[in-house]
Design a protein around this motif. Structure first.
Motif, PDB file in Angstrom:
ATOM      1  N   ALA A   1       0.815  -1.216   0.000  1.00 35.74           N
ATOM      2  CA  ALA A   1       0.000   0.000   0.000  1.00 35.74           C
ATOM      3  C   ALA A   1       0.849   1.267   0.000  1.00 35.74           C
ATOM      4  CB  ALA A   1      -0.952   0.000   1.205  1.00 35.74           C
ATOM      5  N   GLU A   2       1.937   1.247   0.748  1.00 37.18           N
ATOM      6  CA  GLU A   2       2.745   2.464   0.879  1.00 37.18           C
ATOM      7  C   GLU A   2       3.483   2.833  -0.395  1.00 37.18           C
ATOM      8  OE1 GLU A   2       5.097  -0.934   2.926  1.00 37.18           O
ATOM      9  OE2 GLU A   2       3.016  -0.278   2.656  1.00 37.18           O
ATOM     10  N   THR A   3       3.520   1.938  -1.375  1.00 37.64           N
ATOM     11  CA  THR A   3       4.207   2.240  -2.635  1.00 37.64           C
ATOM     12  C   THR A   3       3.242   2.693  -3.724  1.00 37.64           C
ATOM     13  OG1 THR A   3       4.052  -0.003  -3.564  1.00 37.64           O
ATOM     14  CG2 THR A   3       5.889   0.447  -2.068  1.00 37.64           C
ATOM     15  N   THR A   4       1.937   2.645  -3.460  1.00 38.16           N
ATOM     16  CA  THR A   4       0.942   2.995  -4.469  1.00 38.16           C
ATOM     17  C   THR A   4       0.518   4.451  -4.322  1.00 38.16           C
ATOM     18  OG1 THR A   4      -0.971   2.380  -3.118  1.00 38.16           O
ATOM     19  CG2 THR A   4       0.096   0.629  -4.396  1.00 38.16           C
ATOM     20  N   ASN A   5      -0.152   4.969  -5.348  1.00 38.33           N
ATOM     21  CA  ASN A   5      -0.634   6.349  -5.305  1.00 38.33           C
ATOM     22  C   ASN A   5      -1.824   6.515  -4.377  1.00 38.33           C
ATOM     23  OD1 ASN A   5       1.314   6.996  -7.135  1.00 38.33           O
ATOM     24  ND2 ASN A   5      -0.052   7.186  -8.896  1.00 38.33           N
ATOM     25  N   ASN A   6      -2.675   5.480  -4.289  1.00 34.36           N
ATOM     26  CA  ASN A   6      -3.909   5.611  -3.508  1.00 34.36           C
ATOM     27  C   ASN A   6      -3.917   4.758  -2.247  1.00 34.36           C
ATOM     28  OD1 ASN A   6      -4.123   3.089  -4.665  1.00 34.36           O
ATOM     29  ND2 ASN A   6      -5.715   3.679  -6.121  1.00 34.36           N
ATOM     30  N   ARG A   7      -2.739   4.211  -1.870  1.00 36.80           N
ATOM     31  CA  ARG A   7      -2.604   3.441  -0.637  1.00 36.80           C
ATOM     32  C   ARG A   7      -3.492   2.188  -0.622  1.00 36.80           C
ATOM     33  NH1 ARG A   7       1.062   6.331  -1.009  1.00 36.80           N
ATOM     34  NH2 ARG A   7       1.983   7.678   0.573  1.00 36.80           N
ATOM     35  N   LEU A   8      -3.644   1.557  -1.769  1.00 38.76           N
ATOM     36  CA  LEU A   8      -4.407   0.317  -1.879  1.00 38.76           C
ATOM     37  C   LEU A   8      -3.445  -0.837  -2.161  1.00 38.76           C
ATOM     38  CD1 LEU A   8      -7.572   1.231  -4.011  1.00 38.76           C
ATOM     39  CD2 LEU A   8      -7.476   0.742  -1.566  1.00 38.76           C
ATOM     40  N   GLU A   9      -3.358  -1.785  -1.254  1.00 37.70           N
ATOM     41  CA  GLU A   9      -2.513  -2.953  -1.485  1.00 37.70           C
ATOM     42  C   GLU A   9      -3.232  -3.922  -2.414  1.00 37.70           C
ATOM     43  OE1 GLU A   9      -0.073  -4.583   1.735  1.00 37.70           O
ATOM     44  OE2 GLU A   9      -1.106  -6.493   1.385  1.00 37.70           O
ATOM     45  N   ARG A  10      -2.469  -4.639  -3.236  1.00 35.01           N
ATOM     46  CA  ARG A  10      -3.082  -5.612  -4.132  1.00 35.01           C
ATOM     47  C   ARG A  10      -2.101  -6.744  -4.408  1.00 35.01           C
ATOM     48  NH1 ARG A  10      -1.287  -1.438  -7.463  1.00 35.01           N
ATOM     49  NH2 ARG A  10      -0.398  -2.021  -9.490  1.00 35.01           N
ATOM     50  N   ILE A  11      -2.649  -7.879  -4.792  1.00 29.37           N
ATOM     51  CA  ILE A  11      -1.869  -9.038  -5.215  1.00 29.37           C
ATOM     52  C   ILE A  11      -2.125  -9.239  -6.701  1.00 29.37           C
ATOM     53  CG2 ILE A  11      -1.423 -11.496  -4.899  1.00 29.37           C
ATOM     54  CD1 ILE A  11      -0.691  -9.901  -2.468  1.00 29.37           C
ATOM     55  N   VAL A  12      -1.065  -9.297  -7.488  1.00 29.07           N
ATOM     56  CA  VAL A  12      -1.228  -9.438  -8.935  1.00 29.07           C
ATOM     57  C   VAL A  12      -0.385 -10.607  -9.433  1.00 29.07           C
ATOM     58  CG1 VAL A  12      -1.831  -7.029  -9.392  1.00 29.07           C
ATOM     59  CG2 VAL A  12       0.561  -7.697  -9.270  1.00 29.07           C
ATOM     60  N   PRO A  13      -0.835 -11.268 -10.495  1.00 26.32           N
ATOM     61  CA  PRO A  13      -0.080 -12.405 -11.051  1.00 26.32           C
ATOM     62  C   PRO A  13       0.918 -11.953 -12.103  1.00 26.32           C
ATOM     63  CG  PRO A  13      -2.189 -12.223 -12.153  1.00 26.32           C
ATOM     64  CD  PRO A  13      -2.150 -11.104 -11.140  1.00 26.32           C
ATOM     65  N   TYR A  14       1.839 -12.830 -12.436  1.00 24.72           N
ATOM     66  CA  TYR A  14       2.714 -12.607 -13.576  1.00 24.72           C
ATOM     67  C   TYR A  14       2.792 -13.911 -14.366  1.00 24.72           C
ATOM     68  CZ  TYR A  14       6.260 -14.558 -10.357  1.00 24.72           C
ATOM     69  OH  TYR A  14       6.940 -15.349  -9.466  1.00 24.72           O
ATOM     70  N   SER A  15       3.194 -13.820 -15.617  1.00 22.41           N
ATOM     71  CA  SER A  15       3.122 -14.954 -16.534  1.00 22.41           C
ATOM     72  C   SER A  15       4.265 -15.942 -16.322  1.00 22.41           C
ATOM     73  CB  SER A  15       3.150 -14.445 -17.979  1.00 22.41           C
ATOM     74  OG  SER A  15       4.404 -13.843 -18.253  1.00 22.41           O
ATOM     75  N   ALA A  16       4.097 -17.126 -16.913  1.00 22.96           N
ATOM     76  CA  ALA A  16       5.131 -18.162 -16.825  1.00 22.96           C
ATOM     77  C   ALA A  16       6.450 -17.718 -17.463  1.00 22.96           C
ATOM     78  CB  ALA A  16       4.620 -19.454 -17.472  1.00 22.96           C
ATOM     79  N   PRO A  17       6.446 -17.092 -18.667  1.00 24.40           N
ATOM     80  CA  PRO A  17       7.723 -16.620 -19.237  1.00 24.40           C
ATOM     81  C   PRO A  17       8.441 -15.627 -18.322  1.00 24.40           C
ATOM     82  CG  PRO A  17       6.028 -16.657 -20.919  1.00 24.40           C
ATOM     83  CD  PRO A  17       5.334 -16.905 -19.616  1.00 24.40           C
ATOM     84  N   THR A  18       7.662 -14.741 -17.687  1.00 22.72           N
ATOM     85  CA  THR A  18       8.275 -13.801 -16.746  1.00 22.72           C
ATOM     86  C   THR A  18       8.837 -14.546 -15.547  1.00 22.72           C
ATOM     87  OG1 THR A  18       6.805 -12.001 -17.416  1.00 22.72           O
ATOM     88  CG2 THR A  18       7.832 -11.801 -15.261  1.00 22.72           C
ATOM     89  N   GLY A  19       8.151 -15.638 -15.148  1.00 22.69           N
ATOM     90  CA  GLY A  19       8.646 -16.450 -14.041  1.00 22.69           C
ATOM     91  C   GLY A  19      10.006 -17.058 -14.334  1.00 22.69           C
TER      92      GLY A  19
END
Length: 356
Positions: A206-224
Protein backbone atom coordinates in the motif's frame (compact mmCIF):
# COMPACT_ATOMS: atom_id res chain seq x y z
CA UNK A 1 12.12 13.55 2.82
CA UNK A 2 12.14 15.74 5.96
CA UNK A 3 11.10 19.37 5.88
CA UNK A 4 14.69 20.44 6.75
CA UNK A 5 16.03 18.72 3.64
CA UNK A 6 13.27 20.26 1.54
CA UNK A 7 14.03 23.76 2.85
CA UNK A 8 17.68 23.26 1.94
CA UNK A 9 16.64 22.25 -1.56
CA UNK A 10 14.11 25.09 -1.92
CA UNK A 11 15.47 27.96 0.25
CA UNK A 12 12.73 30.34 -0.89
CA UNK A 13 10.33 28.41 1.35
CA UNK A 14 12.40 29.29 4.38
CA UNK A 15 12.10 32.99 3.60
CA UNK A 16 8.32 32.79 3.88
CA UNK A 17 7.27 31.89 7.42
CA UNK A 18 3.84 30.51 6.63
CA UNK A 19 5.16 28.43 3.72
CA UNK A 20 7.61 26.60 5.97
CA UNK A 21 4.91 25.99 8.59
CA UNK A 22 2.47 24.74 5.96
CA UNK A 23 5.03 22.28 4.62
CA UNK A 24 5.81 21.08 8.14
CA UNK A 25 2.11 20.32 8.70
CA UNK A 26 2.02 18.04 5.66
CA UNK A 27 5.26 16.38 6.76
CA UNK A 28 3.86 15.75 10.24
CA UNK A 29 0.71 14.27 8.68
CA UNK A 30 2.90 11.56 7.16
CA UNK A 31 2.67 12.44 3.49
CA UNK A 32 5.04 10.44 1.28
CA UNK A 33 8.48 11.99 0.67
CA UNK A 34 7.78 12.30 -3.06
CA UNK A 35 4.54 14.14 -2.30
CA UNK A 36 6.31 16.54 0.06
CA UNK A 37 8.97 17.21 -2.55
CA UNK A 38 6.32 17.84 -5.23
CA UNK A 39 4.43 20.22 -2.92
CA UNK A 40 7.65 22.03 -2.05
CA UNK A 41 8.66 22.41 -5.68
CA UNK A 42 5.29 23.75 -6.80
CA UNK A 43 5.04 26.29 -3.97
CA UNK A 44 8.71 27.28 -4.28
CA UNK A 45 8.26 28.13 -7.96
CA UNK A 46 5.19 30.21 -7.14
CA UNK A 47 6.90 32.07 -4.28
CA UNK A 48 9.92 32.73 -6.50
CA UNK A 49 7.60 34.37 -9.02
CA UNK A 50 6.05 36.46 -6.22
CA UNK A 51 9.49 37.65 -5.07
CA UNK A 52 10.44 38.56 -8.60
CA UNK A 53 7.20 40.47 -9.19
CA UNK A 54 7.33 42.16 -5.78
CA UNK A 55 4.08 40.51 -4.66
CA UNK A 56 3.26 39.55 -1.08
CA UNK A 57 1.94 35.96 -1.36
CA UNK A 58 -0.36 36.53 1.63
CA UNK A 59 -2.23 39.28 -0.24
CA UNK A 60 -1.86 38.01 -3.83
CA UNK A 61 -4.99 37.92 -5.96
CA UNK A 62 -6.20 35.91 -8.93
CA UNK A 63 -4.30 38.14 -11.38
CA UNK A 64 -1.02 37.33 -9.67
CA UNK A 65 -1.75 33.61 -9.85
CA UNK A 66 -2.54 34.09 -13.54
CA UNK A 67 0.99 35.48 -14.05
CA UNK A 68 2.36 32.26 -12.56
CA UNK A 69 0.16 30.16 -14.85
CA UNK A 70 1.32 32.14 -17.88
CA UNK A 71 4.92 31.54 -16.88
CA UNK A 72 4.29 27.80 -16.70
CA UNK A 73 2.63 27.72 -20.11
CA UNK A 74 5.52 29.62 -21.73
CA UNK A 75 8.41 27.86 -20.00
CA UNK A 76 10.86 26.27 -22.47
CA UNK A 77 10.94 22.49 -22.40
CA UNK A 78 13.82 21.08 -20.37
CA UNK A 79 14.01 18.11 -22.76
CA UNK A 80 15.45 20.19 -25.58
CA UNK A 81 16.16 17.92 -28.52
CA UNK A 82 14.39 15.06 -26.76
CA UNK A 83 10.94 16.65 -27.00
CA UNK A 84 8.57 13.80 -27.83
CA UNK A 85 5.32 15.57 -28.68
CA UNK A 86 4.35 18.58 -30.74
CA UNK A 87 2.91 20.55 -27.83
CA UNK A 88 5.77 19.85 -25.41
CA UNK A 89 8.37 22.08 -27.05
CA UNK A 90 7.21 25.15 -25.15
CA UNK A 91 5.60 25.24 -21.76
CA UNK A 92 4.69 22.50 -19.34
CA UNK A 93 2.05 19.89 -20.15
CA UNK A 94 -1.49 20.57 -18.98
CA UNK A 95 -1.31 17.80 -16.38
CA UNK A 96 1.96 19.19 -15.01
CA UNK A 97 0.47 22.67 -14.69
CA UNK A 98 -2.43 21.19 -12.75
CA UNK A 99 0.06 19.49 -10.43
CA UNK A 100 2.00 22.73 -9.90
CA UNK A 101 -1.21 24.53 -8.88
CA UNK A 102 -2.23 21.94 -6.27
CA UNK A 103 0.29 23.02 -3.59
CA UNK A 104 -0.48 26.70 -4.25
CA UNK A 105 -4.18 26.02 -3.74
CA UNK A 106 -3.52 24.02 -0.57
CA UNK A 107 -1.21 26.76 0.73
CA UNK A 108 -3.96 29.35 0.42
CA UNK A 109 -6.40 26.95 2.07
CA UNK A 110 -4.00 26.91 5.01
CA UNK A 111 -3.78 30.72 5.11
CA UNK A 112 -7.58 30.87 5.18
CA UNK A 113 -7.73 28.37 8.04
CA UNK A 114 -5.23 30.50 9.97
CA UNK A 115 -7.39 33.58 9.43
CA UNK A 116 -4.83 35.32 7.21
CA UNK A 117 -7.08 35.44 4.13
CA UNK A 118 -10.77 35.39 3.36
CA UNK A 119 -10.60 33.75 -0.06
CA UNK A 120 -8.46 31.44 -2.17
CA UNK A 121 -7.14 33.08 -5.39
CA UNK A 122 -6.62 29.68 -6.99
CA UNK A 123 -10.00 28.23 -6.08
CA UNK A 124 -11.56 25.00 -7.20
CA UNK A 125 -13.76 26.26 -10.02
CA UNK A 126 -16.71 28.54 -10.37
CA UNK A 127 -20.28 28.21 -11.59
CA UNK A 128 -20.43 28.07 -15.35
CA UNK A 129 -23.66 29.35 -16.99
CA UNK A 130 -25.54 26.61 -18.76
CA UNK A 131 -24.01 23.87 -16.62
CA UNK A 132 -26.45 23.97 -13.71
CA UNK A 133 -27.76 20.46 -14.19
CA UNK A 134 -24.35 18.84 -14.44
CA UNK A 135 -22.96 20.86 -11.56
CA UNK A 136 -19.74 21.31 -13.52
CA UNK A 137 -17.33 24.01 -12.35
CA UNK A 138 -14.70 25.57 -14.54
CA UNK A 139 -11.29 25.55 -12.89
CA UNK A 140 -8.56 28.18 -13.12
CA UNK A 141 -6.85 26.19 -15.88
CA UNK A 142 -8.94 24.03 -18.25
CA UNK A 143 -8.20 20.36 -17.65
CA UNK A 144 -7.31 18.53 -20.84
CA UNK A 145 -7.59 14.77 -20.97
CA UNK A 146 -5.58 13.15 -23.75
CA UNK A 147 -5.45 9.54 -24.77
CA UNK A 148 -2.37 7.76 -23.43
CA UNK A 149 0.18 6.78 -26.03
CA UNK A 150 0.82 3.09 -26.54
CA UNK A 151 3.20 1.51 -29.04
CA UNK A 152 2.03 -0.08 -32.26
CA UNK A 153 2.86 -3.72 -32.89
CA UNK A 154 6.13 -3.06 -34.72
CA UNK A 155 7.22 -0.42 -32.21
CA UNK A 156 6.75 -2.91 -29.37
CA UNK A 157 8.78 -5.50 -31.27
CA UNK A 158 11.55 -2.93 -31.80
CA UNK A 159 11.65 -2.24 -28.06
CA UNK A 160 11.77 -5.95 -27.23
CA UNK A 161 14.54 -6.46 -29.79
CA UNK A 162 16.68 -3.83 -28.06
CA UNK A 163 15.75 -5.12 -24.59
CA UNK A 164 16.89 -8.64 -25.52
CA UNK A 165 20.52 -7.52 -25.13
CA UNK A 166 19.92 -5.95 -21.72
CA UNK A 167 21.14 -7.44 -18.40
CA UNK A 168 18.78 -9.92 -16.75
CA UNK A 169 17.65 -7.35 -14.16
CA UNK A 170 16.42 -4.89 -16.76
CA UNK A 171 14.61 -7.60 -18.72
CA UNK A 172 12.83 -8.82 -15.58
CA UNK A 173 11.81 -5.29 -14.65
CA UNK A 174 10.41 -4.62 -18.11
CA UNK A 175 8.51 -7.92 -18.07
CA UNK A 176 7.02 -7.31 -14.61
CA UNK A 177 6.15 -3.70 -15.45
CA UNK A 178 4.01 -4.99 -18.32
CA UNK A 179 2.74 -8.26 -16.82
CA UNK A 180 1.49 -6.68 -13.59
CA UNK A 181 0.79 -3.15 -14.92
CA UNK A 182 3.14 -1.70 -12.32
CA UNK A 183 3.84 1.96 -11.80
CA UNK A 184 7.50 2.96 -11.63
CA UNK A 185 7.36 3.46 -7.85
CA UNK A 186 5.67 0.09 -7.35
CA UNK A 187 8.20 -1.73 -9.52
CA UNK A 188 11.33 -0.21 -7.98
CA UNK A 189 9.97 -0.63 -4.43
CA UNK A 190 9.43 -4.39 -4.67
CA UNK A 191 11.05 -6.35 -1.85
CA UNK A 192 12.20 -9.94 -1.67
CA UNK A 193 9.23 -10.98 0.47
CA UNK A 194 6.77 -9.45 -2.02
CA UNK A 195 7.54 -12.16 -4.59
CA UNK A 196 5.76 -15.53 -4.45
CA UNK A 197 7.33 -17.74 -7.18
CA UNK A 198 5.26 -20.78 -6.13
CA UNK A 199 2.00 -19.05 -7.09
CA UNK A 200 3.53 -16.61 -9.62
CA UNK A 201 2.15 -13.58 -7.80
CA UNK A 202 3.61 -10.47 -6.27
CA UNK A 203 2.35 -8.13 -3.60
CA UNK A 204 2.17 -4.41 -4.29
CA UNK A 205 2.40 -2.81 -0.86
CA UNK A 206 0.00 0.00 0.00
CA UNK A 207 2.75 2.46 0.88
CA UNK A 208 4.21 2.24 -2.63
CA UNK A 209 0.94 2.99 -4.47
CA UNK A 210 -0.63 6.35 -5.30
CA UNK A 211 -3.91 5.61 -3.51
CA UNK A 212 -2.60 3.44 -0.64
CA UNK A 213 -4.41 0.32 -1.88
CA UNK A 214 -2.51 -2.95 -1.48
CA UNK A 215 -3.08 -5.61 -4.13
CA UNK A 216 -1.87 -9.04 -5.21
CA UNK A 217 -1.23 -9.44 -8.94
CA UNK A 218 -0.08 -12.41 -11.05
CA UNK A 219 2.71 -12.61 -13.58
CA UNK A 220 3.12 -14.95 -16.53
CA UNK A 221 5.13 -18.16 -16.82
CA UNK A 222 7.72 -16.62 -19.24
CA UNK A 223 8.27 -13.80 -16.75
CA UNK A 224 8.65 -16.45 -14.04
CA UNK A 225 11.53 -17.99 -15.99
CA UNK A 226 13.25 -14.61 -16.23
CA UNK A 227 12.61 -14.02 -12.56
CA UNK A 228 14.23 -17.31 -11.63
CA UNK A 229 17.33 -16.31 -13.57
CA UNK A 230 17.46 -12.96 -11.81
CA UNK A 231 17.18 -14.58 -8.39
CA UNK A 232 20.33 -16.57 -9.15
CA UNK A 233 22.06 -13.44 -10.43
CA UNK A 234 20.94 -11.34 -7.45
CA UNK A 235 22.41 -13.84 -5.01
CA UNK A 236 25.85 -12.96 -6.43
CA UNK A 237 25.26 -9.32 -5.50
CA UNK A 238 23.62 -9.85 -2.12
CA UNK A 239 21.86 -12.61 -0.22
CA UNK A 240 20.28 -10.15 2.18
CA UNK A 241 16.53 -9.72 2.26
CA UNK A 242 15.12 -6.33 1.41
CA UNK A 243 14.86 -4.36 -1.85
CA UNK A 244 14.49 -6.81 -4.72
CA UNK A 245 16.13 -4.87 -7.55
CA UNK A 246 19.69 -3.82 -6.80
CA UNK A 247 22.13 -1.44 -8.43
CA UNK A 248 25.14 -2.98 -10.15
CA UNK A 249 27.19 0.18 -10.58
CA UNK A 250 30.60 0.40 -8.94
CA UNK A 251 29.52 3.37 -6.80
CA UNK A 252 26.22 1.93 -5.55
CA UNK A 253 26.77 -1.78 -5.94
CA UNK A 254 24.09 -3.90 -4.17
CA UNK A 255 22.21 -0.75 -3.10
CA UNK A 256 18.47 -0.39 -3.85
CA UNK A 257 17.83 0.62 -7.45
CA UNK A 258 16.55 4.20 -7.63
CA UNK A 259 13.56 5.44 -9.62
CA UNK A 260 15.82 7.68 -11.66
CA UNK A 261 18.14 4.85 -12.64
CA UNK A 262 15.21 2.84 -13.99
CA UNK A 263 13.93 5.91 -15.86
CA UNK A 264 17.35 6.29 -17.49
CA UNK A 265 17.34 2.62 -18.50
CA UNK A 266 13.91 2.94 -20.14
CA UNK A 267 14.88 6.19 -21.84
CA UNK A 268 17.98 4.56 -23.28
CA UNK A 269 15.91 1.64 -24.59
CA UNK A 270 13.38 4.01 -26.14
CA UNK A 271 16.01 5.99 -28.02
CA UNK A 272 17.87 2.85 -29.15
CA UNK A 273 14.60 1.43 -30.53
CA UNK A 274 13.77 4.76 -32.21
CA UNK A 275 10.55 4.92 -30.18
CA UNK A 276 11.16 8.09 -28.10
CA UNK A 277 7.57 8.19 -26.81
CA UNK A 278 8.14 5.02 -24.78
CA UNK A 279 8.35 5.69 -21.02
CA UNK A 280 8.22 3.87 -17.68
CA UNK A 281 4.42 4.26 -17.64
CA UNK A 282 3.84 2.99 -21.18
CA UNK A 283 3.90 -0.67 -20.13
CA UNK A 284 1.08 -0.03 -17.64
CA UNK A 285 -1.08 1.64 -20.29
CA UNK A 286 -0.33 -1.15 -22.75
CA UNK A 287 -1.15 -3.94 -20.28
CA UNK A 288 -4.51 -2.46 -19.26
CA UNK A 289 -5.41 -1.80 -22.89
CA UNK A 290 -4.53 -5.38 -23.82
CA UNK A 291 -6.75 -6.66 -21.00
CA UNK A 292 -9.61 -4.58 -22.41
CA UNK A 293 -8.94 -5.99 -25.88
CA UNK A 294 -9.14 -9.51 -24.44
CA UNK A 295 -12.62 -8.76 -23.13
CA UNK A 296 -11.92 -8.20 -19.43
CA UNK A 297 -14.72 -6.40 -17.64
CA UNK A 298 -13.96 -2.85 -16.59
CA UNK A 299 -14.27 -3.47 -12.84
CA UNK A 300 -11.83 -6.41 -13.10
CA UNK A 301 -9.27 -4.23 -14.90
CA UNK A 302 -9.73 -1.54 -12.24
CA UNK A 303 -9.04 -4.07 -9.49
CA UNK A 304 -5.99 -5.39 -11.32
CA UNK A 305 -4.66 -1.85 -11.77
CA UNK A 306 -5.35 -0.84 -8.17
CA UNK A 307 -7.84 1.90 -9.03
CA UNK A 308 -10.52 2.95 -6.57
CA UNK A 309 -13.03 3.60 -9.34
CA UNK A 310 -13.47 2.68 -12.98
CA UNK A 311 -13.23 6.30 -14.14
CA UNK A 312 -9.49 6.21 -13.46
CA UNK A 313 -9.24 2.96 -15.39
CA UNK A 314 -10.92 4.45 -18.44
CA UNK A 315 -8.17 7.06 -18.76
CA UNK A 316 -5.58 4.25 -18.94
CA UNK A 317 -7.35 2.15 -21.55
CA UNK A 318 -6.56 3.22 -25.08
CA UNK A 319 -8.62 1.46 -27.70
CA UNK A 320 -7.63 2.69 -31.14
CA UNK A 321 -10.10 3.64 -33.84
CA UNK A 322 -9.43 0.28 -35.45
CA UNK A 323 -10.28 -1.55 -32.21
CA UNK A 324 -13.53 0.35 -31.86
CA UNK A 325 -14.37 -0.18 -35.53
CA UNK A 326 -13.83 -3.93 -35.14
CA UNK A 327 -16.12 -3.99 -32.11
CA UNK A 328 -18.75 -2.03 -34.03
CA UNK A 329 -18.48 -4.33 -37.04
CA UNK A 330 -18.87 -7.44 -34.87
CA UNK A 331 -21.90 -5.91 -33.21
CA UNK A 332 -23.40 -4.87 -36.53
CA UNK A 333 -22.85 -8.37 -37.92
CA UNK A 334 -24.89 -9.81 -35.05
CA UNK A 335 -27.65 -7.25 -35.52
CA UNK A 336 -27.61 -7.77 -39.28
CA UNK A 337 -27.80 -11.52 -38.85
CA UNK A 338 -30.72 -11.21 -36.46
CA UNK A 339 -32.64 -8.94 -38.86
CA UNK A 340 -31.99 -11.29 -41.80
CA UNK A 341 -33.27 -14.23 -39.77
CA UNK A 342 -36.43 -12.32 -38.90
CA UNK A 343 -36.97 -11.42 -42.55
CA UNK A 344 -36.47 -15.04 -43.58
CA UNK A 345 -39.06 -16.17 -41.05
CA UNK A 346 -41.64 -13.85 -42.61
CA UNK A 347 -41.49 -15.96 -45.76
CA UNK A 348 -42.27 -19.17 -43.88
CA UNK A 349 -45.88 -20.54 -43.93
CA UNK A 350 -47.78 -19.33 -40.89
CA UNK A 351 -45.03 -16.89 -39.86
CA UNK A 352 -47.36 -13.89 -40.00
CA UNK A 353 -49.85 -15.56 -37.67
CA UNK A 354 -47.08 -16.51 -35.26
CA UNK A 355 -45.64 -12.98 -35.26
CA UNK A 356 -49.08 -11.47 -34.58
Amino acid sequence: MGSTVVLEKWPVLGRHEWAAEWLQVWTDLGRAPRTIDAYARGLAEYLTMCDREGVDPATANRAHVAVYVRELTERPSRWGANVVSIDSGSGLANATIQQRLVPVRLYYDYLMEEGLRESNPVGRGRYTPGRRRSGHDRGLVPRLTKLPWIPAGQQWLDILSVAADEPIRNRVMLALAYDAALRRQELCSLRTDDIDPAHRTLRVRAETTNNRLERIVPYSAPTGVLLSGYLTHRAKLSRARGPFFLSESHRNRAQPLSLWTWSKVVRRLALAAAVPEFSTHTTRHLCLTDLARMGWELHAIARFAGHRNTESTLTYIHLSGRDLADKLNRGMEQIHGWRVQMLARLGEPGAEANES
